[in-house]
Scaffold this motif. Sequence first.
Motif, mmCIF file in Angstrom:
data_model
loop_
_atom_site.group_PDB
_atom_site.id
_atom_site.type_symbol
_atom_site.label_atom_id
_atom_site.label_comp_id
_atom_site.label_asym_id
_atom_site.label_seq_id
_atom_site.Cartn_x
_atom_site.Cartn_y
_atom_site.Cartn_z
ATOM 1 N N SER A 273 39.283 33.022 42.141
ATOM 2 C CA SER A 273 38.001 32.807 42.810
ATOM 3 C C SER A 273 37.858 31.334 43.156
ATOM 4 O O SER A 273 38.539 30.475 42.584
ATOM 5 C CB SER A 273 36.845 33.248 41.901
ATOM 6 O OG SER A 273 35.602 33.164 42.573
ATOM 7 N N THR B 296 27.921 39.122 40.440
ATOM 8 C CA THR B 296 29.248 38.540 40.382
ATOM 9 C C THR B 296 30.171 39.508 39.656
ATOM 10 O O THR B 296 29.711 40.361 38.899
ATOM 11 C CB THR B 296 29.235 37.195 39.627
ATOM 12 O OG1 THR B 296 30.574 36.665 39.552
ATOM 13 C CG2 THR B 296 28.711 37.369 38.205
ATOM 14 N N CYS C 169 32.226 29.467 39.917
ATOM 15 C CA CYS C 169 32.631 30.689 40.614
ATOM 16 C C CYS C 169 31.755 31.876 40.222
ATOM 17 O O CYS C 169 31.542 32.795 41.020
ATOM 18 C CB CYS C 169 34.090 31.005 40.301
ATOM 19 S SG CYS C 169 35.287 29.839 41.009
#
Length: 211
Positions: A147, A86, A76
């Motif tokens: 996620s 991210t 993720c």
Amino acid sequence: MMKLTPELVLRAYCAGAFPMASSRTGRVDWYSPDPRAVLPLGDDGFHVSRSLKRIVRQQRFAMTHDRAFEAVIAGCAAPRPDSDETWINHDIINTYIALHRDGWAHSIEAWSATDDTASLNDVGGPGWQLAGGLYGLAIGGAFFAESKFTRQRDASKVCLVHLVEHLRHRGFTLLDVQFNNPHITQFGVVELPRDTYLRQLAEALPQQVQW
């Protein structure tokens, strides 16, 4: 800025907030969006397309729970085709791994066979590769989806369908997905005013539900 700890994260979720990093190396901030996105767990609320139902029936992927949590959260956090950034930085990764070891954080994994040595008795072992996954936290009757990622087409969608089936079976009443986005709109996301969400959260947290 307060140090991110498992205890702090649990308290925040119970109060309706969650952490996100500004970037891969950035600071962690706390969010409590208004409206809040949830996925209905009732049969008439969660939508699955015909094509996705067919993929699930075909059992294209072997599904597991909590078999590879660290690999899922790493997947993720990995760079996406359209961005290297991210919101899952190292502090978040380490904290959620600790929450997983304490029994709060969980993962759903989708596996695909790589060769004839793959055995259904040893999914995740030799002959298997991780095709996609998702992770989140379970507190009482609430599951907070964090996620998901996919390496093979539709793998993360199948994980979400599997998650909903699991939550229904266990008796969960709230599936929090935080923000609406194009990836989950198709599943019937409902956006709740913060006050409504907090009421539903307060009802779900005391429930005696086991993951």
